[in-house]
Every structure is written in C-alpha cells, then in structure tokens.
Enzyme design. Structure first.
Site, PDB file in Angstrom:
ATOM      1  N   VAL A  96       0.958  -1.279  -0.085  1.00 45.64           N
ATOM      2  CA  VAL A  96      -0.020   0.035   0.209  1.00 45.64           C
ATOM      3  C   VAL A  96       0.795   1.292  -0.004  1.00 45.64           C
ATOM      4  O   VAL A  96       1.739   1.450   0.865  1.00 45.64           O
ATOM      5  CB  VAL A  96      -1.104   0.086   1.290  1.00 45.64           C
ATOM      6  CG1 VAL A  96      -1.819   1.298   1.344  1.00 45.64           C
ATOM      7  CG2 VAL A  96      -1.774  -1.288   1.161  1.00 45.64           C
ATOM      8  N   LYS A 151      -5.594  -1.451  -2.742  1.00 40.66           N
ATOM      9  CA  LYS A 151      -4.917  -1.060  -1.708  1.00 40.66           C
ATOM     10  C   LYS A 151      -5.863  -0.433  -0.455  1.00 40.66           C
ATOM     11  O   LYS A 151      -5.677  -0.607   0.517  1.00 40.66           O
ATOM     12  CB  LYS A 151      -4.052   0.289  -2.062  1.00 40.66           C
ATOM     13  CG  LYS A 151      -2.935  -0.083  -2.971  1.00 40.66           C
ATOM     14  CD  LYS A 151      -2.160   0.897  -3.819  1.00 40.66           C
ATOM     15  CE  LYS A 151      -1.342   0.431  -4.612  1.00 40.66           C
ATOM     16  NZ  LYS A 151      -0.818   1.763  -5.565  1.00 40.66           N
ATOM     17  N   GLY A 171       7.554   5.236 -18.547  1.00 39.30           N
ATOM     18  CA  GLY A 171       7.647   4.304 -17.784  1.00 39.30           C
ATOM     19  C   GLY A 171       6.757   4.343 -16.563  1.00 39.30           C
ATOM     20  O   GLY A 171       6.897   3.878 -15.478  1.00 39.30           O
TER      21      GLY A 171
END
Ligand SMILES: NC(=O)c1ccc[n+]([C@@H]2O[C@H](COP(=O)([O-])OP(=O)(O)OC[C@H]3O[C@@H](n4cnc5c(N)ncnc54)[C@H](OP(=O)(O)O)[C@@H]3O)[C@@H](O)[C@H]2O)c1
Length: 429
Positions: free
Chosen positions: A134, A207, A189
């Site tokens: 998380v 999460k 990216g």
C-alpha cells in the site's frame, strides 16, 4: 550479534532488483538496526539469463520458484512477482503453511486472499508482512497498525495510485487530454503497457481494501469497493474544477457508517485548501482520522524500485528483530465481516458534467431532472466548445443524498439531448 536472517527472493524485476541494491548499499546500518545481518541466500525469476544490473552470482539460483517456500536455508520468503493468484499465491500458501515468514508487495493478492493468508500465518505462527503493498515507500501500514493503534479510525482516504495522479497533474498543468498524457506516461515508464488496473481504479481499490481492513478491524472486502477510474475525465473538467477552486484527484475513501463499511475509489474534486489537492505527480498520500490523534497525513513515493524496496526491507528488519504482530493489526479471527454500506444513504456534493446537443430546451431538461430527483444546484456553468461538437454543461450540487444524484442521472439516461455519458465526480468533504 545474532545469526543472519536468511531470505529467499522470488521476483527480480523493479522491486526485487531494488531490494538487492538496498541491502547492498545499507548493509552495515541494517545489520546494526536489526541486530543481525539480513542475507539473501536464494533467488528465482523466470529468465536466468536476463541482465538485471545486479550481481546474482553470489546467490543460489532456483529454477522452480515454488521450491523457495521450502528452501532448507531460508527463514523468510520475499515474493515480488505480482498477480492475485498463480505462482505468488502458491508461494504464499506453501511458505506460510511451512511456518516461513512471508513478505510481499503484492496488493492484488492481499486484496483477494488477505484473510486466508493471515489465518495461515497465525496458524503456523509465521510473520506475514506487506508494507510495500500500500502506497509503496510510505510506512502507512506501520503507522496505522502501530502508531495509531490506540485510535478508533473514522475514515481513511487518499491518493493511492501514482500513475493516475501523474496523469491528472499533467493534464492540469498542461491543459492536455487524457489519452495524450497517458501515452506520454507509458513512454516514460510511469504507466504500464496495459494501464487498465491503474487508470480504471482497480489498483487503488486493492490498496484501499487492505487499508480499510487494518483501519476498521474488518475482513478485507475488495469486492465491496465501488470502483471508478479516470479515463473519462477531460482537460475541460479539470479546468472547470480549477475555476471553482478544486483539483481533480483519484481518491479512495473508506469509512464506517451506521449501516456498514463504505469503500469507494472515484475521481473527486478536492478543495484547494485540502492537503490532497497539493499532492502532485506520482506521489501518494493517505489521510487517517483517529478519534484521539486527529488527522494524520502520510505522504511520499507510492512506487518505484527504491521506495518500494525500502518498505520491503523494513518488513525484513521487523522480522529479524522478532517484532511482528498480527498482519491486519489484530488476530485474523477478530476481523469482522463488515456489511457493504449503501452509498445512496451518504450525503455529499457532486460535480456533474454533461455534453449536450446545442439546441433549445436542453438546459431546462437537465434542470428538471435535477429538480424532480430533489437535487439542489449550487452552480451551473455552460461552455461552448466540447470536443465532439456538443456543448458542455457542468453542475455543482448542494449537499444532499447521493441517491438523489443517481436518480437524476437515471432520469436523463437515454435522453436524445445528451451526447455521450455524463461524468459524475464527488466533492471531497
Ligand atoms: N514497481 C513498483 O513500483 C511497485 C510498487 C509497489 C508494489 N509493487 C508490487 O511489487 C510486485 C513486483 O512488481 P515489479 O514492478 O517489481 O514487477 P516486475 O518488474 O514485472 O518484476 C516481476 C518479477 O517476477 C518474475 N516473474 C514473473 N512471473 C513469474 C513466474 N511465473 N515465476 C517466477 N517469476 C516470475 C519476473 O521474472 P523475469 O524478470 O525473469 O521476467 C520478474 O523478475 C508486484 O506485486 C507489484 O504490484 C510494485
């Protein structure tokens, strides 16, 4: 100085490589802090020949990743493969059943199987740690499990996906549309080739379900998270929000209400005086509201090899010290199944954007749908130029039941006046 904590490392990609580099760079400091060395003894990934920019020759290479769970020289297995099922889950189950410590950054697996894995860890008295799952490098799980452990948490919410935040910040700064900025994020990216888990809110929901379980003592309930992503947010929505004093952020919110646990990931309008409005780029931030500590804000890098490795190795240090408790802040049998709260019961303000045909009576039609559903309009802005030839109408509602807004949208569904789907964003209160 105690014996080394011996680690079997599965997955040598971004995070796995980061873990090796971090343990190399901070070896002495970590040994002093942990009271014993932390040593990788065996590694595994798919391709043995791949150059990973780190020296792997000092570690035993194991072709069969699953075999790491029973490696005779390892105390702990670190899983950095990813995926909710498959080899990661097999490794987790077999390692924990065998009483091995298990460290992972795998939020998808924990969101789907967290309760089962916590039960296994308890049954065999093994450590199960997942700080990196998380918000990457931010020690938010430790903060909630330990630092805020004395508090009843009323609400936990935050920016849990760096890719979305990067895209929204860039759209805002440069006035560009979603698809263009996504393509750039992929080239840099910051976004995966298949970005759907990120931009459709699934990653943030994974999460959030883990955070909610820790914050509220409930069983992880990923299936109960209402999920919306950012792909339909236009640069014009962001500009409109800015003119009204808001920024657009993908926010995950979990809170306990009278009728159950509410969990939602959705694009929100965040007031400029709220700290989340100032979280830009790929940064993550989590807010937790405790009944004695007040509002806590955790902020930092939510991804990347260094920050994520930092969280993985912090878990290893805890295990080396013998300091690990219940994975979800209380024993698995104490985690209660929370009923899913009905979002319609919630009250709030909302931003609604319609693209409509440029013809007489459209505004009246929308206003009538709002009135009939009992939605009170705070402001209505009509702009000329929508990309698809229509006219853009943005509405901000007064506070009211979310159900009323849903009903108003339902009334307008299929209307010949609308061009495309309306966009609803909640306003963070
Ligand atoms: N990247 C981040 O910033 C970040 C942040 C927080 C959490 N995480 C989590 O950390 C985990 C790893 O992410 P990552 O970004 O490091 O992924 P990654 O760069 O794609 O690396 C994955 C690694 O797993 C190996 N692997 C894949 N399938 C395998 C299989 N069937 N058997 C054995 N090994 C296999 C790959 O082997 P090869 O190299 O040989 O192909 C690679 O080394 C995921 O759960 C992710 O959600 C990542």
């Amino acid at each position: 100085m105690g014996d080394a904590l011996r680690v079997a490392l599965a997955g040598l990609g971004t995070v796995g490589g980061g873990v090796i580099r971090l343990l190399d760079a901070n070896r002495d400091l970590i040994t002093r802090r942990a009271g014993r060395p932390i040593e990788i003894v065996a590694v595994s990934a798919r391709d043995r020949t791949k150059d990973r920019g780190v020296d792997l020759s000092r570690f035993e290479w194991v072709d069969d990743t699953a075999a790491l769970a029973s490696h005779p020289n390892a105390d702990v297995v670190v899983e950095l493969i990813g995926g909710s099922d498959g080899p990661a889950l097999t490794l987790a189950r077999t390692a924990l059943d065998a009483g091995r410590g298990f460290v992972t950054a795998n939020k998808a697996m924990l969101a789907h199987h967290g309760l089962e894995l916590a039960q296994k860890a308890e049954a065999s008295n093994a450590a199960l740690k997942f700080e990196a799952a998380v918000a990457g490098g931010i020690p938010v799980i430790k903060g909630l499990r330990e630092g805020a452990a004395a508090n009843a948490i009323a609400r936990v919410y935050g920016i849990l996906n760096g890719t979305c935040n990067f895209i929204l910040s860039k759209m805002e700064a440069e006035g560009r549309d979603f698809a263009e900025v996504l393509a750039e994020a992929q080239a840099l990216g910051y976004a995966e080739a298949d970005p759907s888990f990120d931009i459709d809110g699934v990653d943030a929901a994974h999460k959030l379900s883990i955070l909610a379980a820790i914050a509220f003592g409930t069983q992880p309930a990923f299936g109960d998270v209402a999920i919306g992503g950012v792909r339909h947010v236009l640069a014009a929505d962001i500009a409109q929000a800015a003119s009204l004093g808001y920024r657009v952020r993908l926010v995950g919110v979990a809170e306990e209400g009278a009728n159950g646990l509410f969990q939602r990931v959705h694009p929100h309008l965040v007031p400029l005086d709220h700290p989340l409005a100032h979280v830009t780029g790929s940064t993550n931030a989590v807010v937790a509201e405790g009944n004695f500590v007040g509002r806590l804000l955790f902020q930092g890098a939510g991804a990347g090899d260094g920050p994520t490795a930092s969280a993985v190795v912090a878990d290893l240090i805890d295990i080396a010290r013998g300091e690990y408790g219940a994975s979800f802040a209380m024993p698995a049998h104490e985690l209660i199944p929370a009923p899913k709260a009905d979002s319609g019961e919630r009250r709030g303000r909302a931003y609604l954007r319609f693209t409509v045909q440029d013809k007489v009576g459209v505004l009246a039609e929308i206003a009538a749908a709002m009135r009939d559903a009992g939605v009170s309009i705070e402001s209505l802005i009509q702009r000329g130029e929508a990309a698809d030839g229509g006219v853009m109408i943005a509405i901000v509602t007064h506070e009211g039941p979310e159900r009323s807004v849903e009903q108003a949208l339902e009334r307008l569904r299929g209307s010949q006046s609308l061009v495309g789907q309306p966009l609803l964003m909640h306003i963070l209160g």
